[in-house]
Structures are given as structure tokens and as C-alpha cells.
Design a protein around this motif. Sequence first.
Motif, PDB file in Angstrom:
ATOM      1  N   ASN A  70       0.822  -1.213   0.000  1.00 27.88           N
ATOM      2  CA  ASN A  70       0.000   0.000   0.000  1.00 27.88           C
ATOM      3  C   ASN A  70       0.855   1.262   0.000  1.00 27.88           C
ATOM      4  OD1 ASN A  70      -2.387  -1.433  -0.021  1.00 27.88           O
ATOM      5  ND2 ASN A  70      -2.547  -1.475   2.203  1.00 27.88           N
ATOM      6  N   GLN A  71       2.055   1.182   0.539  1.00 29.62           N
ATOM      7  CA  GLN A  71       2.937   2.336   0.588  1.00 29.62           C
ATOM      8  C   GLN A  71       3.745   2.507  -0.686  1.00 29.62           C
ATOM      9  OE1 GLN A  71       5.338   1.725   4.069  1.00 29.62           O
ATOM     10  NE2 GLN A  71       3.715   2.317   5.481  1.00 29.62           N
ATOM     11  N   MET A  72       3.813   1.451  -1.514  1.00 32.73           N
ATOM     12  CA  MET A  72       4.605   1.516  -2.737  1.00 32.73           C
ATOM     13  C   MET A  72       4.005   2.561  -3.668  1.00 32.73           C
ATOM     14  SD  MET A  72       5.744  -1.502  -5.425  1.00 32.73           S
ATOM     15  CE  MET A  72       4.336  -2.442  -4.986  1.00 32.73           C
ATOM     16  N   PRO A  73       4.820   3.475  -4.156  1.00 35.84           N
ATOM     17  CA  PRO A  73       4.297   4.503  -5.059  1.00 35.84           C
ATOM     18  C   PRO A  73       3.713   3.883  -6.322  1.00 35.84           C
ATOM     19  CG  PRO A  73       6.590   4.958  -4.443  1.00 35.84           C
ATOM     20  CD  PRO A  73       6.229   3.616  -3.896  1.00 35.84           C
ATOM     21  N   ALA A  74       2.674   4.517  -6.835  1.00 38.59           N
ATOM     22  CA  ALA A  74       2.004   4.016  -8.029  1.00 38.59           C
ATOM     23  C   ALA A  74       2.957   3.991  -9.219  1.00 38.59           C
ATOM     24  CB  ALA A  74       0.788   4.879  -8.341  1.00 38.59           C
ATOM     25  N   GLU A  75       3.862   4.953  -9.287  1.00 41.22           N
ATOM     26  CA  GLU A  75       4.791   4.994 -10.418  1.00 41.22           C
ATOM     27  C   GLU A  75       5.724   3.795 -10.417  1.00 41.22           C
ATOM     28  OE1 GLU A  75       8.243   7.996  -8.908  1.00 41.22           O
ATOM     29  OE2 GLU A  75       6.274   8.838  -9.288  1.00 41.22           O
ATOM     30  N   HIS A  76       6.090   3.304  -9.234  1.00 41.87           N
ATOM     31  CA  HIS A  76       6.939   2.118  -9.168  1.00 41.87           C
ATOM     32  C   HIS A  76       6.173   0.920  -9.710  1.00 41.87           C
ATOM     33  CE1 HIS A  76       9.969  -0.673  -7.795  1.00 41.87           C
ATOM     34  NE2 HIS A  76       9.037  -1.362  -7.185  1.00 41.87           N
ATOM     35  N   ALA A  77       4.918   0.808  -9.342  1.00 42.27           N
ATOM     36  CA  ALA A  77       4.093  -0.291  -9.835  1.00 42.27           C
ATOM     37  C   ALA A  77       3.926  -0.189 -11.343  1.00 42.27           C
ATOM     38  CB  ALA A  77       2.738  -0.282  -9.134  1.00 42.27           C
ATOM     39  N   THR A  78       3.747   1.037 -11.852  1.00 42.22           N
ATOM     40  CA  THR A  78       3.605   1.241 -13.293  1.00 42.22           C
ATOM     41  C   THR A  78       4.896   0.853 -14.002  1.00 42.22           C
ATOM     42  OG1 THR A  78       2.029   3.028 -12.954  1.00 42.22           O
ATOM     43  CG2 THR A  78       3.138   2.958 -15.077  1.00 42.22           C
ATOM     44  N   ALA A  79       6.025   1.254 -13.476  1.00 40.56           N
ATOM     45  CA  ALA A  79       7.318   0.913 -14.074  1.00 40.56           C
ATOM     46  C   ALA A  79       7.514  -0.596 -14.089  1.00 40.56           C
ATOM     47  CB  ALA A  79       8.450   1.596 -13.319  1.00 40.56           C
ATOM     48  N   GLU A  80       7.104  -1.251 -13.030  1.00 45.31           N
ATOM     49  CA  GLU A  80       7.227  -2.705 -12.954  1.00 45.31           C
ATOM     50  C   GLU A  80       6.354  -3.364 -14.019  1.00 45.31           C
ATOM     51  OE1 GLU A  80       8.713  -6.278 -11.816  1.00 45.31           O
ATOM     52  OE2 GLU A  80       9.360  -4.315 -11.140  1.00 45.31           O
ATOM     53  N   ARG A  81       5.130  -2.880 -14.194  1.00 43.47           N
ATOM     54  CA  ARG A  81       4.239  -3.427 -15.236  1.00 43.47           C
ATOM     55  C   ARG A  81       4.837  -3.204 -16.620  1.00 43.47           C
ATOM     56  NH1 ARG A  81       0.258  -1.417 -11.771  1.00 43.47           N
ATOM     57  NH2 ARG A  81       0.037   0.504 -12.970  1.00 43.47           N
ATOM     58  N   GLU A  82       5.437  -2.035 -16.836  1.00 39.97           N
ATOM     59  CA  GLU A  82       6.066  -1.750 -18.132  1.00 39.97           C
ATOM     60  C   GLU A  82       7.229  -2.701 -18.390  1.00 39.97           C
ATOM     61  OE1 GLU A  82       7.107   2.389 -18.007  1.00 39.97           O
ATOM     62  OE2 GLU A  82       5.035   3.037 -18.329  1.00 39.97           O
ATOM     63  N   ARG A  83       8.048  -2.952 -17.373  1.00 44.17           N
ATOM     64  CA  ARG A  83       9.160  -3.896 -17.535  1.00 44.17           C
ATOM     65  C   ARG A  83       8.642  -5.292 -17.859  1.00 44.17           C
ATOM     66  NH1 ARG A  83      11.528  -0.824 -13.478  1.00 44.17           N
ATOM     67  NH2 ARG A  83      10.724  -2.112 -11.791  1.00 44.17           N
ATOM     68  N   GLU A  84       7.579  -5.698 -17.179  1.00 45.19           N
ATOM     69  CA  GLU A  84       7.007  -7.014 -17.439  1.00 45.19           C
ATOM     70  C   GLU A  84       6.471  -7.101 -18.866  1.00 45.19           C
ATOM     71  OE1 GLU A  84       4.138  -7.556 -14.341  1.00 45.19           O
ATOM     72  OE2 GLU A  84       5.678  -7.858 -12.804  1.00 45.19           O
ATOM     73  N   GLU A  85       5.830  -6.033 -19.344  1.00 43.32           N
ATOM     74  CA  GLU A  85       5.318  -6.010 -20.711  1.00 43.32           C
ATOM     75  C   GLU A  85       6.474  -6.061 -21.709  1.00 43.32           C
ATOM     76  OE1 GLU A  85       2.923  -6.015 -24.014  1.00 43.32           O
ATOM     77  OE2 GLU A  85       2.456  -6.506 -21.936  1.00 43.32           O
ATOM     78  N   GLN A  86       7.559  -5.344 -21.445  1.00 38.04           N
ATOM     79  CA  GLN A  86       8.723  -5.382 -22.323  1.00 38.04           C
ATOM     80  C   GLN A  86       9.301  -6.792 -22.384  1.00 38.04           C
ATOM     81  OE1 GLN A  86      11.198  -2.338 -20.609  1.00 38.04           O
ATOM     82  NE2 GLN A  86      10.258  -0.710 -21.820  1.00 38.04           N
ATOM     83  N   LEU A  87       9.340  -7.473 -21.253  1.00 39.18           N
ATOM     84  CA  LEU A  87       9.828  -8.852 -21.241  1.00 39.18           C
ATOM     85  C   LEU A  87       8.930  -9.762 -22.064  1.00 39.18           C
ATOM     86  CD1 LEU A  87      10.998  -9.327 -17.547  1.00 39.18           C
ATOM     87  CD2 LEU A  87      12.407  -9.331 -19.601  1.00 39.18           C
ATOM     88  N   ARG A  88       7.610  -9.575 -21.946  1.00 37.98           N
ATOM     89  CA  ARG A  88       6.680 -10.389 -22.737  1.00 37.98           C
ATOM     90  C   ARG A  88       6.884 -10.148 -24.228  1.00 37.98           C
ATOM     91  NH1 ARG A  88       3.234  -9.407 -18.332  1.00 37.98           N
ATOM     92  NH2 ARG A  88       2.407  -7.513 -19.277  1.00 37.98           N
ATOM     93  N   VAL A  89       7.048  -8.878 -24.626  1.00 41.76           N
ATOM     94  CA  VAL A  89       7.266  -8.544 -26.039  1.00 41.76           C
ATOM     95  C   VAL A  89       8.575  -9.172 -26.516  1.00 41.76           C
ATOM     96  CG1 VAL A  89       7.772  -6.657 -27.630  1.00 41.76           C
ATOM     97  CG2 VAL A  89       5.883  -6.447 -26.025  1.00 41.76           C
ATOM     98  N   ALA A  90       9.623  -9.052 -25.713  1.00 45.48           N
ATOM     99  CA  ALA A  90      10.919  -9.627 -26.089  1.00 45.48           C
ATOM    100  C   ALA A  90      10.817 -11.142 -26.249  1.00 45.48           C
ATOM    101  CB  ALA A  90      11.974  -9.267 -25.050  1.00 45.48           C
TER     102      ALA A  90
END
Length: 93
Positions: free
Chosen positions: A34-54
Motif C-alpha cells: 500500500n505504501q509503494m508509489p504508483a509509479e513504481h508499480a507502473t514501471a514494474e508493469r512496463e518492464r514485465e510487458e517489455q519482457l513479454r514482447v521480447a
Amino acid sequence: MINATLEHVEELAAGLSPQEQMKLVARISERLCNQMPAEHATAEREREEQLRVAERLLAECEDIEDDSQGLDTAELIRQMRDERIEQICRTNA
């Protein structure tokens, strides 16, 4: 807020039953999420999406048939370069 060392908290947690320790871990994890900033979660989702694309691109590349028929393209390019240099030298002579 009470100032406590990690070691002291670990000692206290060790005195809890395994079930209570699991509850403590769950509560701490929930609070941290709950304390994790939303931008960190967004960055993590983006990294995961990049891995899926790769991974998809890699899978597609593995499916591409090698049509080079044994040609050494680097050697072919070197030969073309050398031929072009010879042409230029003959023209300028």
C-alpha cells in the motif's frame, strides 16, 4: 513510533507461533504494498510487458528459417567493399 532494531523484532517474531508469524508477514507485506508509489508499480508493469514482447519476438525469430544457404554475409560485404575500393582507385588513376 518505537525505535527497535531488526534483530529485536526478529527475536519477538520468533516467539510467535508459525501461524502468527505468517499473519505478521502478511500484514507487513500488505502495508508495504500500500505504501509503494504508483509509479513504481507502473514501471514494474512496463518492464514485465517489455519482457513479454521480447519473449514473443524471440519466439518469432526462432521460427524464422535460415535462408542464408551457408553464405558468409560478412565475407561477402568485405569482398564488395574491396571491389568498390578497386573501382574507385582505377577511376582516380
